[in-house]
Write a protein that holds these residues in place. Structure first.
Motif, PDB file in Angstrom:
ATOM      1  N   ASP A 216     -20.871  18.630   7.937  1.00 55.69           N
ATOM      2  CA  ASP A 216     -19.991  17.749   7.161  1.00 55.69           C
ATOM      3  C   ASP A 216     -20.540  17.525   5.759  1.00 55.69           C
ATOM      4  O   ASP A 216     -19.782  17.510   4.778  1.00 55.69           O
ATOM      5  CB  ASP A 216     -19.831  16.409   7.878  1.00 55.69           C
ATOM      6  CG  ASP A 216     -19.031  16.531   9.158  1.00 55.69           C
ATOM      7  OD1 ASP A 216     -18.259  17.504   9.278  1.00 55.69           O
ATOM      8  OD2 ASP A 216     -19.175  15.669  10.039  1.00 55.69           O
ATOM      9  N   THR A 219     -19.952  20.666   3.753  1.00 56.31           N
ATOM     10  CA  THR A 219     -18.534  20.776   3.393  1.00 56.31           C
ATOM     11  C   THR A 219     -18.194  19.844   2.233  1.00 56.31           C
ATOM     12  O   THR A 219     -17.489  20.231   1.296  1.00 56.31           O
ATOM     13  CB  THR A 219     -17.654  20.441   4.606  1.00 56.31           C
ATOM     14  OG1 THR A 219     -17.943  21.356   5.672  1.00 56.31           O
ATOM     15  CG2 THR A 219     -16.183  20.544   4.265  1.00 56.31           C
ATOM     16  N   ALA A 220     -18.722  18.614   2.285  1.00 55.08           N
ATOM     17  CA  ALA A 220     -18.461  17.659   1.208  1.00 55.08           C
ATOM     18  C   ALA A 220     -19.068  18.131  -0.112  1.00 55.08           C
ATOM     19  O   ALA A 220     -18.456  17.994  -1.177  1.00 55.08           O
ATOM     20  CB  ALA A 220     -19.016  16.289   1.585  1.00 55.08           C
ATOM     21  N   THR A 223     -16.964  20.778  -1.714  1.00 57.15           N
ATOM     22  CA  THR A 223     -15.585  20.372  -1.960  1.00 57.15           C
ATOM     23  C   THR A 223     -15.438  19.838  -3.380  1.00 57.15           C
ATOM     24  O   THR A 223     -16.260  19.050  -3.856  1.00 57.15           O
ATOM     25  CB  THR A 223     -15.159  19.286  -0.961  1.00 57.15           C
ATOM     26  OG1 THR A 223     -15.112  19.842   0.358  1.00 57.15           O
ATOM     27  CG2 THR A 223     -13.771  18.749  -1.302  1.00 57.15           C
ATOM     28  N   SER A 225     -13.263  17.468  -5.725  1.00 53.74           N
ATOM     29  CA  SER A 225     -12.366  16.326  -5.496  1.00 53.74           C
ATOM     30  C   SER A 225     -12.068  15.602  -6.801  1.00 53.74           C
ATOM     31  O   SER A 225     -12.914  15.547  -7.703  1.00 53.74           O
ATOM     32  CB  SER A 225     -12.994  15.339  -4.501  1.00 53.74           C
ATOM     33  OG  SER A 225     -13.278  15.956  -3.267  1.00 53.74           O
ATOM     34  N   ASP A 344      -9.698  28.532   1.229  1.00 45.63           N
ATOM     35  CA  ASP A 344      -9.699  27.141   0.792  1.00 45.63           C
ATOM     36  C   ASP A 344      -8.483  26.408   1.336  1.00 45.63           C
ATOM     37  O   ASP A 344      -7.445  27.013   1.613  1.00 45.63           O
ATOM     38  CB  ASP A 344      -9.679  27.039  -0.739  1.00 45.63           C
ATOM     39  CG  ASP A 344     -10.962  27.556  -1.373  1.00 45.63           C
ATOM     40  OD1 ASP A 344     -11.958  27.694  -0.638  1.00 45.63           O
ATOM     41  OD2 ASP A 344     -10.953  27.825  -2.586  1.00 45.63           O
ATOM     42  N   HIS A 371      -8.364  17.119  -2.855  1.00 45.31           N
ATOM     43  CA  HIS A 371      -9.560  17.879  -2.521  1.00 45.31           C
ATOM     44  C   HIS A 371      -9.235  19.366  -2.425  1.00 45.31           C
ATOM     45  O   HIS A 371      -8.134  19.749  -2.015  1.00 45.31           O
ATOM     46  CB  HIS A 371     -10.139  17.451  -1.157  1.00 45.31           C
ATOM     47  CG  HIS A 371     -10.345  15.979  -1.007  1.00 45.31           C
ATOM     48  ND1 HIS A 371     -11.520  15.350  -1.332  1.00 45.31           N
ATOM     49  CD2 HIS A 371      -9.520  15.002  -0.539  1.00 45.31           C
ATOM     50  CE1 HIS A 371     -11.421  14.060  -1.074  1.00 45.31           C
ATOM     51  NE2 HIS A 371     -10.215  13.824  -0.602  1.00 45.31           N
ATOM     52  N   ARG A 372     -10.209  20.174  -2.769  1.00 45.70           N
ATOM     53  CA  ARG A 372     -10.157  21.613  -2.521  1.00 45.70           C
ATOM     54  C   ARG A 372     -11.413  21.939  -1.717  1.00 45.70           C
ATOM     55  O   ARG A 372     -12.525  21.906  -2.240  1.00 45.70           O
ATOM     56  CB  ARG A 372     -10.130  22.397  -3.825  1.00 45.70           C
ATOM     57  CG  ARG A 372      -9.936  23.907  -3.640  1.00 45.70           C
ATOM     58  CD  ARG A 372     -10.139  24.648  -4.972  1.00 45.70           C
ATOM     59  NE  ARG A 372      -9.773  26.051  -4.832  1.00 45.70           N
ATOM     60  CZ  ARG A 372      -8.628  26.558  -5.268  1.00 45.70           C
ATOM     61  NH1 ARG A 372      -7.766  25.783  -5.873  1.00 45.70           N
ATOM     62  NH2 ARG A 372      -8.363  27.836  -5.116  1.00 45.70           N
ATOM     63  N   THR A 373     -11.232  22.281  -0.434  1.00 45.03           N
ATOM     64  CA  THR A 373     -12.353  22.424   0.495  1.00 45.03           C
ATOM     65  C   THR A 373     -12.415  23.847   1.033  1.00 45.03           C
ATOM     66  O   THR A 373     -11.397  24.381   1.496  1.00 45.03           O
ATOM     67  CB  THR A 373     -12.196  21.445   1.675  1.00 45.03           C
ATOM     68  OG1 THR A 373     -12.192  20.106   1.173  1.00 45.03           O
ATOM     69  CG2 THR A 373     -13.332  21.599   2.668  1.00 45.03           C
ATOM     70  N   ILE A 553      -8.775  19.313   7.338  1.00 47.12           N
ATOM     71  CA  ILE A 553      -9.778  20.371   7.386  1.00 47.12           C
ATOM     72  C   ILE A 553      -9.825  21.012   8.769  1.00 47.12           C
ATOM     73  O   ILE A 553      -9.828  22.242   8.896  1.00 47.12           O
ATOM     74  CB  ILE A 553     -11.165  19.812   7.001  1.00 47.12           C
ATOM     75  CG1 ILE A 553     -11.147  19.338   5.549  1.00 47.12           C
ATOM     76  CG2 ILE A 553     -12.237  20.870   7.181  1.00 47.12           C
ATOM     77  CD1 ILE A 553     -12.445  18.709   5.090  1.00 47.12           C
TER      78      ILE A 553
END
Length: 735
Positions: A216, A219-220, A223, A225, A344, A371-373, A553
Motif C-alpha cells: 500500500d 502504491t501510494a 500514485t 494525486s 494505470d 489519482h493516477r495509480t 484500485i
C-alpha cells in the motif's frame, strides 16, 4: 537483556527469529519472518541490527506507524545500546518533510492577518522560538493550520532560502547522514526510492517491520494525486500576496477553471474510477479542462517571475514561492490527465460530504482528490528498492499465507534468495483472552443511521463499565469515531481521549497516566502500540478493517487480471494449497454424491421402483432439477463475481473431477519444472486457465500433478525462461 530490562521474559520464538535474521544479514541475503503477536519481534531484529552496526554497516529500519517509530527511538533502541555496548549505535528518526516547521512559511503566516489573529498561532510562535527540531510531534495539541507553516516541496526554495542553514528539515537530513541506524516510515522509504530524492544515505541493510503494509505504501508513493483544495489554496495565497494586480486578478479565472474540472465529480459519496462516471467523450472533455487549467497555471507561474519595483526580500521570496507552486501544479495536472497507459487507473477519492460542506465555500469543491495509480507495482519496487541491497529483512505478525510467502513475493516483486520462517505466537489465547461478538446489533450499511451508532454506544458503555475503563475503542472511519465520541463523552465517568486532539504520542502518554481512561482512535492506533500491564484491558473495534473489495484500485486490478486471462479471486487472494484443498473436497464430494444418487436411481429403475417406492418420481425430478438448475446455474453464474472464472469446473463439475483424477494418476502428460531458473515473474499463474498458482510449484521445483490441471500447457508457453515444460512421460512415481 534481562539485566537491562527487568520485565524481560525468555521466549524461544524470539531467539529463533533473531538467529534467522542474524544469519540472513551475515550472508547478505533476504529474510522473510512472520512472527506472531507476543514473539517480541522488535528486539528479535534489533539485536542482529546491533551486531551488523558493530561490523560497520549502515541500517535503515522502516515501520508503518508513528507509534512504533517513537517506541523504537525512545525505548527499544536505548535498551539495546545498553545491552550491547560494543555496538556504536547512532540512531536517528527521520520523518517526512511535512512533519517539520518551515521558518519561511512561518514568517509569511505571521504577516497574514488571518493567522495573526488566531490565539493558537501565538503559541506556535512561542514554540518556534524554543524548538530545536521543528517536529510537529512536540506540540502539546494538534494545530489545525499546520499545513500552512509546514515544510512543503512546492514552496521549498532549498539553498536559495535564507533559512537554509538553520532549516529544521535539512538539519534532520544532515543528522541522518551521520547516523548508522536510520528509522523511517514506509511512505518516506518508498518516496525516496520512487523520486530518487537522495533523502536517505547509502545503506547496507534494510529492515522492514509491519511489512504487510509495504504494498500500500509503494502504491501510494507511485500514485500521482491532486486534491481539489490545492488550487483554491493557491488562489487564496495569491490574492493576499504583494504581486502585480493583474496577476492577482487571474486567481478568479483559476477558480472558475478549477470548478469546471471538479464539478463533474461533486455528486458522488464514494470513491470511484473515472471510467465509471465518464464515457469516452466525457474523458476527452475532462482532459480538455485539465489542459486549459494547466496552461493558465503555467502562465501565472511565468508572470510571477517578474519582479515588482522596490520589492523587498520577503516579497520576492513569497512571489518566487508562488511561481514555483503554480509550476508544480501545472506539471501535476499534465501528468495526471495525460493519455492513460494500460497499467494505470484514474480514480477519485471522496471525503465525508458533511465535513466538506461545513467548512468550505461551495465553489471550492473540497474533499475530492484525483489519482493516477499504477496497477502493477512489483517490478517498480524491485527496481527501486530491492536493487539497492540484497540484505533485506521483512517481518510482521501477518505476512505469510498458510503455505508460505509466494503471495508476498509476487505482489512486491521480491525474487531474491531468502530465509523464510513462520513463527507462531507464544500466547495462550484460550486462557489469556476473551473474544466477545455481540449479536444484537444490526450489520452496518455504507451510511449507517443514527440508530446504529446509538446501539454501538450502548454496547460500548456496558463494556467500559465491565473493565472500569482501560479501553481502546478503534474505528475504521473518522465519522464513526466522531459519532461515538459525541454519544460517550457525557455518559461515562472515565477520562475520554480522542485521536486528533493531541499528537499520537502525547495522547498515549495522557492515556497511560489516567489509569482508567478510554481512548478513541482510528488508523494510527490499530497497530504498533505498546500498552503494558493493566492499563489496557479491552479493545473494541466497530468493524473488521478489511480492504473494500470494490475500491477503485482493487477492482481495476481484478479487471486487468481478467483481461489477461487470469483469475482475480486467485491472483489477488490467498494462494495457499489449503485454499485448493477446499476445491478438491468440494468437487470430489459432488462426484461421490452424483455417483451414489445416480446408482440409487438406476437400481430403483431396474427393480421397478421398489427401492424408493412412491418417492421414485419425486426423487428423479428433484435430482434433475438440482443438477440442471442449481449446480450449473447458481454455482456457474451466481458465484462468478466472488470465486472467479470456471467456478463450475472447479467446484461442481463431476466430469472435471473424473478428468482430474485421470490426469493425476493415469495421464502421461504433465507439467515439469526447473525451479533453479525461475525468476518469479508470475506469468504462469496469471495465464493458467484453471487458476492454479503454477509459480508456487516452479519455485519449489515440483512437477504440477494437481487434479485440477488439465495439461493444456499454456503455462509452459508463456514462461520466458523455459522453466516449465509440457512432457509426455511415464506415470510411475506420482503422488
Amino acid at each position: 537483556m534481562s539485566r537491562c530490562l527487568p520485565i524481560y521474559e525468555y521466549r524461544e520464538e524470539q531467539i529463533r527469529s533473531a538467529e534467522l535474521i542474524h544469519d540472513a544479514i551475515r550472508r547478505r541475503q533476504g529474510c522473510l519472518i512472520e512472527a506472531g503477536t507476543g514473539v517480541g519481534k522488535t528486539l528479535a531484529y534489533l539485536a542482529p541490527i546491533a551486531f551488523a552496526i558493530a561490523e560497520g554497516l549502515v541500517v535503515v529500519l522502516s515501520t508503518y506507524t508513528i507509534n512504533l517509530q517513537t517506541q523504537l527511538i525512545e525505548k527499544d533502541i536505548p535498551i539495546l545500546a545498553e545491552a550491547i555496548p560494543e555496538a556504536p549505535l547512532r540512531p536517528f528518526l527521520l520523518k517526512g518533510r511535512s512533519n517539520y516547521l518551515c521558518k519561511l512559511d512561518l514568517d509569511h503566516a505571521a504577516a497574514d492577518l488571518i493567522h495573526a489573529s488566531d490565539p493558537q498561532f501565538s503559541e506556535i510562535l512561542a514554540w518556534a522560538q524554543r524548538t530545536q527540531t521543528g517536529d510537529m510531534a512536540e506540540l502539546p495539541r494538534t494545530y489545525p493550520h499546520w499545513h500552512d507553516i509546514a515544510a512543503k516541496e512546492e514552496t521549498c526554495r532549498g539553498k536559495d532560502c535564507r533559512y537554509f542553514n538553520s532549516c529544521h528539515y535539512y538539519a534532520a537530513r544532515r543528522a541522518a547522514l551521520a547516523a548508522n541506524l536510520i528509522v523511517v516510515n514506509h511512505a518516506l522509504l518508498m518516496t525516496d526510492a520512487a523520486q530518487s530524492a537522495g533523502i536517505l544515505p547509502h545503506y547496507d541493510v534494510l529492515v522492514i517491520d509491519e511489512a504487510h503494509h509495504l504494498e500500500d505504501a509503494a502504491t501510494a508513493a507511485l500514485t500521482l494525486s491532486i486534491d481539489s483544495a490545492e488550487v483554491p489554496a493557491f488562489c487564496d495565497r495569491l490574492e493576499r500576496s504583494a504581486v502585480r494586480p493583474d496577476v492577482r486578478l487571474r486567481s478568479r479565472g483559476l477558480r472558475d477553471l478549477h470548478h469546471d474540472l471538479f464539478e463533474r465529480f461533486d455528486d458522488g459519496n464514494y470513491d470511484f474510477t473515472l471510467s465509471d462516471r465518464l464515457d469516452h467523450e466525457g474523458m476527452d472533455g475532462l482532459r480538455l479542462s485539465g489542459a486549459v487549467l494547466q496552461t493558465e497555471l503555467a502562465a501565472v507561474a511565468n508572470d510571477l517571475t517578474d519582479a515588482l519595483p522596490d520589492e523587498d526580500d520577503t516579497a520576492r521570496e513569497r512571489r518566487e514561492g508562488l511561481s514555483q507552486t503554480a509550476g508544480l501544479l501545472a506539471d501535476a495536472f499534465s501528468g495526471l490527465l495525460a493519455e492513460p497507459s494500460d497499467g494505470d487507473v484514474l480514480w477519485c477519492s471522496v471525503a465525508s460530504r458533511p465535513a466538506r460542506k461545513s467548512n468550505a465555500a461551495a465553489n471550492d469543491l473540497q474533499g475530492l482528490t484525483l489519482h493516477r495509480t499504477p496497477l502493477a507495482i512489483a517490478r517498480c519496487v524491485a527496481d527501486l528498492l530491492w536493487s539497492r541491497t540484497p540484505a533485506v529483512v521483512m517481518t510482521s505478525a501477518t505476512l505469510a499465507t498458510s503455505e508460505g510467502f509466494s503471495y508476498l513475493r509476487q505482489r512486491l516483486g521480491f525474487d531474491g534468495a531468502a530465509i523464510e520462517a513462520v513463527i507462531g505466537s507464544p500466547f495462550d489465547y484460550p486462557t489469556q483472552a476473551l473474544l466477545y461478538i455481540p449479536n444484537q446489533i444490526s450489520e452496518p450499511s455504507r451510511n449507517p443511521l443514527p440508530a446504529y451508532y446509538d446501539a454501538i454506544a450502548e454496547e460500548m458503555i456496558r463494556l467500559i463499565a465491565l473493565t472500569s475503563g482501560r479501553a481502546f475503542l478503534l474505528f475504521t472511519s473518522r465519522k464513526a469515531l466522531s459519532e461515538l465520541y459525541t454519544r460517550l463523552r457525557s455518559r461515562i465517568p472515565n477520562p475520554l481521549f480522542r485521536q486528533g486532539d493531541r499528537p499520537p504520542q502525547k495522547l498515549l502518554q495522557v492515556y497511560r497516566e489516567s489509569g482508567n481512561g478510554v481512548l478513541l482512535g482510528n488508523q494510527t492506533f490499530w497497530e504498533g502500540v505498546d500498552i503494558q500491564g493493566d492499563a489496557l484491558s479491552a479493545v473494541v473495534i466497530d468493524r473488521i478493517p478489511f480492504a473494500v473489495p470494490d475500491s477503485p484500485i482493487t477492482r481495476a486490478r481484478s479487471e486487468e487480471l481478467t483481461r489477461a486471462g487470469g483469475d482475480p479471486f486467485r491472483q489477488l487472494s490467498n494462494k495457499s494449497l489449503g485454499a485448493w484443498r477446499v476445491e478438491r473436497v468440494m468437487v470430489h464430494s459432488v462426484l461421490v454424491a452424483i455417483v451414489l444418487v445416480t446408482a440409487l436411481l438406476w437400481l430403483n429403475s431396474l427393480w421397478g421402483g421398489q427401492v424408493l417406492g412412491r418417492y421414485s418420481k419425486v426423487a428423479s425430478q428433484t435430482y434433475g432439477f438440482y443438477i440442471g438448475m442449481i449446480f450449473s446455474g447458481v454455482v456457474g453464474v451466481g458465484f462468478y463475481p466472488l470465486l472467479g472464472t470456471r467456478v463450475w469446473c472447479r467446484f461442481g463439475c463431476p466430469m472435471a473431477a473424473v478428468l482430474g483424477l485421470i490426469q493425476k494418476y493415469f495421464s502421461r502428460f504433465r507439467i515439469t519444472t526447473n525451479g533453479g531458473q525461475c525468476i518469479s515473474c508470475g506469468n504462469c499463474s496469471t495465464y493458467c486457465e484453471m487458476g492454479i498458482d503454477v509459480r508456487w510449484y516452479a519455485q519449489r521445483e515440483q512437477n504440477v500433478v494437481r487434479a485440477s490441471c488439465v495439461g493444456c500447457g499454456i503455462c509452459a508457453a508463456v514462461c520466458p525462461r523455459g522453466v516449465l515444460r509440457l512432457e509426455n512421460g511415464p506415470t510411475g512415481g506420482r503422488t
